[in-house]
Motif scaffolding. Sequence first.
Motif, PDB file in Angstrom:
ATOM      1  N   ALA A  19     -11.050 -10.043  33.685  1.00 47.97           N
ATOM      2  CA  ALA A  19     -10.277 -10.750  34.719  1.00 47.97           C
ATOM      3  C   ALA A  19     -11.148 -11.751  35.481  1.00 47.97           C
ATOM      4  CB  ALA A  19      -9.650  -9.747  35.687  1.00 47.97           C
ATOM      5  N   LEU A  20     -12.398 -11.392  35.766  1.00 45.07           N
ATOM      6  CA  LEU A  20     -13.292 -12.314  36.477  1.00 45.07           C
ATOM      7  C   LEU A  20     -13.600 -13.555  35.646  1.00 45.07           C
ATOM      8  CD1 LEU A  20     -15.939  -9.960  38.101  1.00 45.07           C
ATOM      9  CD2 LEU A  20     -14.039 -11.110  39.219  1.00 45.07           C
ATOM     10  N   VAL A  21     -13.922 -13.343  34.367  1.00 47.61           N
ATOM     11  CA  VAL A  21     -14.277 -14.471  33.504  1.00 47.61           C
ATOM     12  C   VAL A  21     -13.045 -15.332  33.208  1.00 47.61           C
ATOM     13  CG1 VAL A  21     -15.248 -15.141  31.264  1.00 47.61           C
ATOM     14  CG2 VAL A  21     -16.235 -13.219  32.525  1.00 47.61           C
ATOM     15  N   ALA A  22     -11.883 -14.721  33.089  1.00 54.40           N
ATOM     16  CA  ALA A  22     -10.651 -15.463  32.803  1.00 54.40           C
ATOM     17  C   ALA A  22     -10.165 -16.279  34.001  1.00 54.40           C
ATOM     18  CB  ALA A  22      -9.550 -14.497  32.352  1.00 54.40           C
ATOM     19  N   ASP A  23     -10.626 -15.966  35.196  1.00 56.76           N
ATOM     20  CA  ASP A  23     -10.191 -16.664  36.417  1.00 56.76           C
ATOM     21  C   ASP A  23     -11.032 -17.918  36.640  1.00 56.76           C
ATOM     22  OD1 ASP A  23      -8.901 -17.320  38.744  1.00 56.76           O
ATOM     23  OD2 ASP A  23      -9.532 -15.525  39.845  1.00 56.76           O
ATOM     24  N   VAL A  24     -10.917 -18.854  35.724  1.00 64.48           N
ATOM     25  CA  VAL A  24     -11.727 -20.072  35.697  1.00 64.48           C
ATOM     26  C   VAL A  24     -11.608 -20.875  36.995  1.00 64.48           C
ATOM     27  CG1 VAL A  24     -12.061 -22.271  34.483  1.00 64.48           C
ATOM     28  CG2 VAL A  24     -11.601 -20.178  33.177  1.00 64.48           C
ATOM     29  N   ALA A  25     -10.452 -20.910  37.594  1.00 61.91           N
ATOM     30  CA  ALA A  25     -10.244 -21.708  38.809  1.00 61.91           C
ATOM     31  C   ALA A  25     -11.172 -21.287  39.950  1.00 61.91           C
ATOM     32  CB  ALA A  25      -8.791 -21.622  39.256  1.00 61.91           C
ATOM     33  N   PRO A  32     -23.297 -20.648  39.852  1.00 62.82           N
ATOM     34  CA  PRO A  32     -24.279 -21.709  40.104  1.00 62.82           C
ATOM     35  C   PRO A  32     -23.974 -22.948  39.265  1.00 62.82           C
ATOM     36  CG  PRO A  32     -25.382 -19.633  39.596  1.00 62.82           C
ATOM     37  CD  PRO A  32     -23.920 -19.429  39.344  1.00 62.82           C
ATOM     38  N   TRP A  33     -24.112 -24.067  39.856  1.00 65.57           N
ATOM     39  CA  TRP A  33     -23.943 -25.380  39.231  1.00 65.57           C
ATOM     40  C   TRP A  33     -22.513 -25.745  38.908  1.00 65.57           C
ATOM     41  CZ3 TRP A  33     -27.592 -22.044  36.769  1.00 65.57           C
ATOM     42  CH2 TRP A  33     -28.875 -22.156  37.292  1.00 65.57           C
ATOM     43  N   CYS A  34     -21.560 -24.864  39.112  1.00 62.99           N
ATOM     44  CA  CYS A  34     -20.157 -25.221  38.892  1.00 62.99           C
ATOM     45  C   CYS A  34     -19.617 -25.788  40.200  1.00 62.99           C
ATOM     46  CB  CYS A  34     -19.332 -24.020  38.449  1.00 62.99           C
ATOM     47  SG  CYS A  34     -17.628 -24.480  38.046  1.00 62.99           S
ATOM     48  N   VAL A  35     -19.369 -27.091  40.209  1.00 60.56           N
ATOM     49  CA  VAL A  35     -18.933 -27.749  41.441  1.00 60.56           C
ATOM     50  C   VAL A  35     -17.447 -28.087  41.420  1.00 60.56           C
ATOM     51  CG1 VAL A  35     -21.230 -28.611  41.994  1.00 60.56           C
ATOM     52  CG2 VAL A  35     -19.692 -30.033  40.629  1.00 60.56           C
ATOM     53  N   GLY A  36     -16.780 -27.847  40.296  1.00 58.28           N
ATOM     54  CA  GLY A  36     -15.348 -28.099  40.230  1.00 58.28           C
ATOM     55  C   GLY A  36     -14.718 -27.415  39.037  1.00 58.28           C
ATOM     56  N   ALA A  37     -13.457 -27.012  39.205  1.00 57.95           N
ATOM     57  CA  ALA A  37     -12.697 -26.385  38.117  1.00 57.95           C
ATOM     58  C   ALA A  37     -11.233 -26.750  38.281  1.00 57.95           C
ATOM     59  CB  ALA A  37     -12.869 -24.875  38.136  1.00 57.95           C
ATOM     60  N   ARG A  38     -10.609 -27.111  37.181  1.00 53.36           N
ATOM     61  CA  ARG A  38      -9.187 -27.444  37.205  1.00 53.36           C
ATOM     62  C   ARG A  38      -8.546 -26.920  35.923  1.00 53.36           C
ATOM     63  NH1 ARG A  38      -6.465 -33.308  36.445  1.00 53.36           N
ATOM     64  NH2 ARG A  38      -6.958 -32.765  34.328  1.00 53.36           N
ATOM     65  N   ILE A  39      -7.449 -26.202  36.087  1.00 56.57           N
ATOM     66  CA  ILE A  39      -6.701 -25.709  34.928  1.00 56.57           C
ATOM     67  C   ILE A  39      -5.644 -26.761  34.596  1.00 56.57           C
ATOM     68  CG2 ILE A  39      -5.308 -23.821  33.992  1.00 56.57           C
ATOM     69  CD1 ILE A  39      -8.255 -23.118  34.921  1.00 56.57           C
ATOM     70  N   ARG A  40      -5.764 -27.379  33.440  1.00 53.46           N
ATOM     71  CA  ARG A  40      -4.774 -28.390  33.014  1.00 53.46           C
ATOM     72  C   ARG A  40      -3.488 -27.737  32.547  1.00 53.46           C
ATOM     73  NH1 ARG A  40      -7.267 -33.303  29.557  1.00 53.46           N
ATOM     74  NH2 ARG A  40      -8.991 -33.829  30.943  1.00 53.46           N
ATOM     75  N   SER A  41      -3.643 -26.669  31.791  1.00 49.57           N
ATOM     76  CA  SER A  41      -2.463 -25.944  31.315  1.00 49.57           C
ATOM     77  C   SER A  41      -2.865 -24.506  31.015  1.00 49.57           C
ATOM     78  CB  SER A  41      -1.871 -26.604  30.067  1.00 49.57           C
ATOM     79  OG  SER A  41      -2.747 -26.463  28.964  1.00 49.57           O
ATOM     80  N   HIS A  42      -1.877 -23.631  31.128  1.00 50.08           N
ATOM     81  CA  HIS A  42      -2.092 -22.219  30.809  1.00 50.08           C
ATOM     82  C   HIS A  42      -0.771 -21.693  30.262  1.00 50.08           C
ATOM     83  CE1 HIS A  42      -3.853 -18.092  32.149  1.00 50.08           C
ATOM     84  NE2 HIS A  42      -3.433 -18.094  30.908  1.00 50.08           N
ATOM     85  N   VAL A  43      -0.710 -21.578  28.945  1.00 53.31           N
ATOM     86  CA  VAL A  43       0.490 -21.105  28.267  1.00 53.31           C
ATOM     87  C   VAL A  43       0.101 -19.898  27.425  1.00 53.31           C
ATOM     88  CG1 VAL A  43       2.325 -21.695  26.647  1.00 53.31           C
ATOM     89  CG2 VAL A  43       1.440 -23.447  28.207  1.00 53.31           C
ATOM     90  N   ASN A  44       0.735 -18.778  27.723  1.00 57.53           N
ATOM     91  CA  ASN A  44       0.422 -17.518  27.044  1.00 57.53           C
ATOM     92  C   ASN A  44      -1.078 -17.239  27.142  1.00 57.53           C
ATOM     93  OD1 ASN A  44       3.151 -17.065  26.370  1.00 57.53           O
ATOM     94  ND2 ASN A  44       2.961 -18.412  24.602  1.00 57.53           N
ATOM     95  N   ASN A  45      -1.758 -17.111  26.028  1.00 58.40           N
ATOM     96  CA  ASN A  45      -3.183 -16.786  26.049  1.00 58.40           C
ATOM     97  C   ASN A  45      -4.085 -17.992  25.817  1.00 58.40           C
ATOM     98  OD1 ASN A  45      -2.515 -14.167  26.550  1.00 58.40           O
ATOM     99  ND2 ASN A  45      -2.886 -13.449  24.476  1.00 58.40           N
ATOM    100  N   LEU A  46      -3.548 -19.193  25.994  1.00 60.03           N
ATOM    101  CA  LEU A  46      -4.339 -20.406  25.795  1.00 60.03           C
ATOM    102  C   LEU A  46      -4.391 -21.208  27.085  1.00 60.03           C
ATOM    103  CD1 LEU A  46      -5.925 -22.251  23.892  1.00 60.03           C
ATOM    104  CD2 LEU A  46      -3.757 -23.360  23.350  1.00 60.03           C
ATOM    105  N   ILE A  48      -6.280 -24.678  28.946  1.00 57.75           N
ATOM    106  CA  ILE A  48      -7.093 -25.879  28.854  1.00 57.75           C
ATOM    107  C   ILE A  48      -7.664 -26.084  30.256  1.00 57.75           C
ATOM    108  CG2 ILE A  48      -7.211 -28.337  28.317  1.00 57.75           C
ATOM    109  CD1 ILE A  48      -6.475 -26.564  25.905  1.00 57.75           C
ATOM    110  N   ALA A  49      -8.999 -26.118  30.349  1.00 57.67           N
ATOM    111  CA  ALA A  49      -9.646 -26.169  31.658  1.00 57.67           C
ATOM    112  C   ALA A  49     -10.706 -27.258  31.695  1.00 57.67           C
ATOM    113  CB  ALA A  49     -10.283 -24.818  31.971  1.00 57.67           C
ATOM    114  N   ASP A  50     -10.817 -27.896  32.862  1.00 56.55           N
ATOM    115  CA  ASP A  50     -11.881 -28.865  33.133  1.00 56.55           C
ATOM    116  C   ASP A  50     -12.879 -28.217  34.079  1.00 56.55           C
ATOM    117  OD1 ASP A  50     -10.559 -30.896  31.712  1.00 56.55           O
ATOM    118  OD2 ASP A  50      -9.489 -31.569  33.502  1.00 56.55           O
ATOM    119  N   LEU A  51     -14.144 -28.299  33.745  1.00 58.38           N
ATOM    120  CA  LEU A  51     -15.204 -27.832  34.634  1.00 58.38           C
ATOM    121  C   LEU A  51     -16.131 -29.001  34.928  1.00 58.38           C
ATOM    122  CD1 LEU A  51     -16.336 -24.365  33.202  1.00 58.38           C
ATOM    123  CD2 LEU A  51     -14.846 -24.824  35.142  1.00 58.38           C
ATOM    124  N   THR A  52     -16.650 -29.040  36.148  1.00 57.17           N
ATOM    125  CA  THR A  52     -17.666 -30.011  36.521  1.00 57.17           C
ATOM    126  C   THR A  52     -18.915 -29.238  36.890  1.00 57.17           C
ATOM    127  OG1 THR A  52     -16.001 -31.564  37.335  1.00 57.17           O
ATOM    128  CG2 THR A  52     -18.266 -31.909  38.072  1.00 57.17           C
TER     129      THR A  52
END
Length: 165
Positions: A19-25, A32-46, A48-52
């Motif tokens: 659950a912790l690793v799946a919570d990308v947002a 450390p070093w992760c300054v941004g996260a955005r979930i573009r889409s989340h359908v079923n078990n797939l 698409i995420a943007d990380l900065t």
Amino acid sequence: MTKFAQQKIVPYTPQQLYALVADVAKYPKFLPWCVGARIRSHVNNLMIADLTIGFGPFRESFTSRVTLLPGSGEGPCAIRVEYENGPFKYLHNRWDFAPHPEGCAVDFFVDFEFRNIILQKAIGAVFTEAVQMMVNAFLKRAASVYGEPPRPAPAPTGQPAPQVK
């Protein structure tokens, strides 16, 4: 090419760590070093995420396809990450979580290469330490979300217990 693999036994359940690793947002809150996260889409078990990521003078964003494999019940679960777009030539990442008598056996693997040779050399110099910090950040997050794990009892010293009269 930069690779890292680590196996660790931790005192949490596979489902808690999954659950912790799946919570990308929430990554920017603790990773450390992760300054941004955005979930573009989340359908079923797939997902698409943007990380900065940012370190020193570098700041790069990338898109990944995250496959969530939650398993069933108390059994094993996993997360697979494949690179979609950004500063890498390639990126492969996997997390496997399996039940263990002491909690959870975590198997972590990452393999990537930046397109920019300067960036690749900069991260290559500190890569192992950086990835270990990242894995430890997830464990620290687990302690803050689920509570500190119980400390093991001290090992017996071989001395008999005092007699109470």
